[in-house]
Write an enzyme that holds these catalytic residues in place. Structure first.
Site, mmCIF file in Angstrom:
data_model
loop_
_atom_site.group_PDB
_atom_site.id
_atom_site.type_symbol
_atom_site.label_atom_id
_atom_site.label_comp_id
_atom_site.label_asym_id
_atom_site.label_seq_id
_atom_site.Cartn_x
_atom_site.Cartn_y
_atom_site.Cartn_z
ATOM 1 N N GLU A 81 0.844 -1.193 0.000
ATOM 2 C CA GLU A 81 0.000 0.000 0.000
ATOM 3 C C GLU A 81 0.881 1.246 0.000
ATOM 4 O O GLU A 81 0.422 2.338 0.266
ATOM 5 C CB GLU A 81 -0.976 -0.007 1.170
ATOM 6 C CG GLU A 81 -0.349 -0.198 2.521
ATOM 7 C CD GLU A 81 -1.422 -0.155 3.611
ATOM 8 O OE1 GLU A 81 -2.071 -1.168 3.801
ATOM 9 O OE2 GLU A 81 -1.580 0.903 4.230
ATOM 10 N N CYS A 113 -3.074 -4.905 3.852
ATOM 11 C CA CYS A 113 -1.948 -5.739 4.284
ATOM 12 C C CYS A 113 -1.940 -7.137 3.678
ATOM 13 O O CYS A 113 -1.097 -7.948 4.035
ATOM 14 C CB CYS A 113 -1.947 -5.859 5.806
ATOM 15 S SG CYS A 113 -1.712 -4.283 6.638
ATOM 16 N N THR A 154 3.211 1.417 15.279
ATOM 17 C CA THR A 154 3.387 0.099 14.647
ATOM 18 C C THR A 154 3.729 0.147 13.165
ATOM 19 O O THR A 154 4.293 -0.821 12.644
ATOM 20 C CB THR A 154 2.099 -0.743 14.793
ATOM 21 O OG1 THR A 154 0.993 0.024 14.308
ATOM 22 C CG2 THR A 154 1.856 -1.136 16.241
ATOM 23 N N ARG A 202 -11.708 1.166 17.262
ATOM 24 C CA ARG A 202 -12.045 -0.163 17.776
ATOM 25 C C ARG A 202 -12.807 -1.011 16.765
ATOM 26 O O ARG A 202 -12.871 -2.225 16.877
ATOM 27 C CB ARG A 202 -12.863 -0.022 19.070
ATOM 28 C CG ARG A 202 -12.034 0.606 20.181
ATOM 29 C CD ARG A 202 -12.848 0.873 21.399
ATOM 30 N NE ARG A 202 -13.218 -0.376 22.046
ATOM 31 C CZ ARG A 202 -13.854 -0.428 23.209
ATOM 32 N NH1 ARG A 202 -14.185 0.675 23.821
ATOM 33 N NH2 ARG A 202 -14.154 -1.573 23.749
ATOM 34 N N THR A 204 -11.859 -1.719 13.986
ATOM 35 C CA THR A 204 -10.913 -2.547 13.225
ATOM 36 C C THR A 204 -10.754 -3.936 13.847
ATOM 37 O O THR A 204 -10.157 -4.808 13.233
ATOM 38 C CB THR A 204 -9.513 -1.887 13.143
ATOM 39 O OG1 THR A 204 -9.028 -1.709 14.474
ATOM 40 C CG2 THR A 204 -9.570 -0.551 12.453
ATOM 41 N N HIS A 237 -1.959 -12.554 10.523
ATOM 42 C CA HIS A 237 -1.525 -11.184 10.265
ATOM 43 C C HIS A 237 -1.372 -10.447 11.594
ATOM 44 O O HIS A 237 -2.184 -10.615 12.501
ATOM 45 C CB HIS A 237 -2.518 -10.458 9.360
ATOM 46 C CG HIS A 237 -2.193 -8.996 9.235
ATOM 47 N ND1 HIS A 237 -0.988 -8.558 8.758
ATOM 48 C CD2 HIS A 237 -2.895 -7.882 9.580
ATOM 49 C CE1 HIS A 237 -0.966 -7.232 8.797
ATOM 50 N NE2 HIS A 237 -2.101 -6.795 9.286
ATOM 51 N N LYS A 242 -1.060 -8.128 19.830
ATOM 52 C CA LYS A 242 -2.219 -8.622 20.566
ATOM 53 C C LYS A 242 -3.225 -9.382 19.686
ATOM 54 O O LYS A 242 -3.667 -10.474 20.040
ATOM 55 C CB LYS A 242 -2.927 -7.418 21.199
ATOM 56 C CG LYS A 242 -3.696 -7.747 22.436
ATOM 57 C CD LYS A 242 -4.160 -6.456 23.085
ATOM 58 C CE LYS A 242 -4.579 -6.684 24.514
ATOM 59 N NZ LYS A 242 -4.833 -5.395 25.182
ATOM 60 N N ASN A 269 4.463 -3.548 12.511
ATOM 61 C CA ASN A 269 3.609 -4.117 11.464
ATOM 62 C C ASN A 269 4.166 -3.734 10.103
ATOM 63 O O ASN A 269 4.126 -2.566 9.730
ATOM 64 C CB ASN A 269 2.179 -3.586 11.630
ATOM 65 C CG ASN A 269 1.241 -4.089 10.541
ATOM 66 O OD1 ASN A 269 1.601 -4.975 9.766
ATOM 67 N ND2 ASN A 269 0.054 -3.517 10.493
ATOM 68 N N SER A 299 -7.222 -4.912 5.357
ATOM 69 C CA SER A 299 -8.390 -4.092 5.656
ATOM 70 C C SER A 299 -9.168 -3.841 4.380
ATOM 71 O O SER A 299 -8.617 -3.772 3.292
ATOM 72 C CB SER A 299 -7.959 -2.760 6.272
ATOM 73 O OG SER A 299 -7.470 -2.982 7.562
#
Lengths: 348, 132
Positions: A81, A113, A154, A202, A204, A237, A242, A269, A299
């Site tokens: 991207e 991603c 990240t 959130r 996501t 991924h 977390k 990331n 995404s």
């Protein structure tokens, strides 16, 4: 399915910035950021690096490891991207730099991603159909996070390249199946001509990352009639440390199955590179006969799941090129000011 | 650098493609169309040089060339490649005090510059120290 991985290679830039260094600038508590994201530091591209240069080094490592003539590569797909050009393919630059031109097809992919793993699937189809001998799929990114945004902790840089070919004596791992799960979910996007992406906070998590990753993983397990116990390793991924740990737990995978492929806490990331570098890290240590689950997430949104069985060929090949940990451990810390200069955040 | 010139030199800049004389075996970089030793007896063919070499000499640039302002102080070195030819290249990913004469380097693929913000991006080779 009669295709497999003939070689793979990665690249991670050597610069790192710690969570503490970013948190200091924005007046946030580094410990709560680290606890919340399970990330310690992230990789930062040097001033002369971009998605193309990262892809080239990963691709050269993959060719070296595979031990093939790059002229036999019939397709190159690069997922990112952060392609250096809006119009002009990164794939042609990489194809030229590994001397695979001119008898091949090439294109750039974009799916947040997961564009790199979409490239693996395209190569699998072309190889299986007998249209090409080898196909190369690359996921490479110099991810953008707006200054002050949670993504800044990240959004990192790195890439992985995989060469796909027919199963045979030269394949180091067989891909026994793949399954994708895709919906229109606006969890993260970047509009045209805009420098930074926006995300749904959130939102996501549950309806985006978890729904797609879990559905793709379950779909593949159902298709192949396998259970988490059939796998030695699993890679999900990793937008942070977390999410993949939660996804693993939800599916019934243990921490031990996930830890070897979990690189985000060390390097951040790497977006399109994330799942591919995780898979490479697992292949760097896996033994013949072991089964690996790899699930990407992009995404927008979608997930590609792969079941991979390591073959004997891996023992002879994996030392031919630098490994993931060689790059992950080779690091120089920079402070925020240098980071801002490298990422061209300063107005002159 | 104009786009046509950059494009013409892509094999040299991306993959260190020089020339080898089939008559005297001399390796030339950048490539030439006539062998300086054998003249009309020479038989020049494209030859891809190995990416390994060593630092023959270097300097630290504190006053940048145009486009390199953000990278000062940076190291410019004369690198002798394993195949013989010597070339001038930046040593990337290093602090100037890390570089010593005789250090082994590998040539890596990096951004060299760009024509302008909306112009073409130039890629090419830089040296990177091989640390034991």
């Amino acid at each position: 399915m009669d295709v497999g991985i003939v070689g793979y290679g990665v690249y991670i830039p050597r610069y790192r910035i710690r969570v503490e260094e970013i948190a200091k600038v924005w007046g946030e508590n580094p410990e709560s950021v680290k606890r919340g994201l399970l990330v310690e530091e992230k990789s930062v591209p040097g001033p002369d690096e971009d998605t193309a240069t990262i892809a080239v080094e990963a691709a050269r490592n993959a060719v070296k490891q595979a031990g093939i003539d790059p002229q036999d590569i019939g397709a190159i797909y690069i997922g990112s991207e952060s392609h250096p050009y809006a119009v002009k393919p990164t794939a042609t630059i990489v194809a030229e730099a590994i001397e695979a031109t001119p008898d091949l097809t090439a294109a750039d992919y974009e799916f947040a991603c997961k564009a790199g793993t979409a490239g693996i699937q395209t190569c699998m189809g072309l190889v299986e159909a007998g249209m090409i001998k080898y196909g190369m799929a690359i996921g490479s990114d110099t991810a953008q996070g707006a200054p002050g945004d949670a993504l800044e902790y990240t959004a990192a840089a790195g890439g992985g390249a995989f060469i796909v070919g027919k199963n045979g004596s030269e394949t180091l791992a067989a891909i026994e199946g793949t399954y994708s799960y895709t919906t229109d979910t606006p969890d993260f996007w970047r509009r045209d001509m805009r420098p930074y992406p926006r995300h749904g906070g959130r939102f996501t998590g549950k309806p985006a990352y978890y729904k797609h990753v879990l559905s793709a993983a379950n779909g593949l397990l159902r298709q192949l009639q396998l259970t988490p116990q059939d796998f030695a390793y699993a890679i999900f991924h990793q937008p942070n440390g977390k999410f993949p740990m939660h996804a693993a737990k939800e599916l019934g995978f243990s921490r031990e199955q996930v830890a070897p492929g979990l690189l985000t806490p060390m390097i951040g990331n790497t977006y399109s590179g994330s799942t591919m570098i995780g898979l490479a890290a697992v292949l760097d240590q896996a033994r013949p006969g072991e089964r690996i689950l790899a699930v990407s997430y992009g995404s927008g949104a979608g997930s590609d799941a792969f079941s991979i069985v390591v073959r004997d060929g891996i023992e002879n090949k994996r030392d031919a090129a630098p490994k993931v940990l060689d790059y992950a451990n080779r690091k120089v810390y920079i402070e925020y000011a240098t980071y801002a200069k490298f990422r061209k955040l300063l107005v002159k | 650098m104009a786009v046509p010139r950059f494009w013409r030199e892509i094999p040299n800049r991306y993959n260190l493609v020089g020339a080898r004389c089939g008559n005297c075996n001399k390796i030339l970089f950048p490539p030439r169309s006539i062998c300086p030793s054998c003249r009309r007896m020479g038989k020049l063919e494209p030859y891809r040089l190995k990416r390994q070499g060593k630092v023959l000499s270097y300097t630290v640039a504190h006053v940048a060339a145009e486009g390199f302002e953000d990278q000062v102080p940076y190291v410019l070195a004369i690198i002798e490649l394993e195949d013989g030819p010597r070339l001038t290249a930046q040593i990337t990913d290093c602090n100037p005090d890390e570089v010593k004469i005789g250090d082994e380097v590998e040539m890596v693929f990096r951004r060299m510059g760009e024509e302008s913000q909306d112009g073409v991006i130039y890629y090419g080779f830089k040296g990177r120290l091989i640390k034991p």
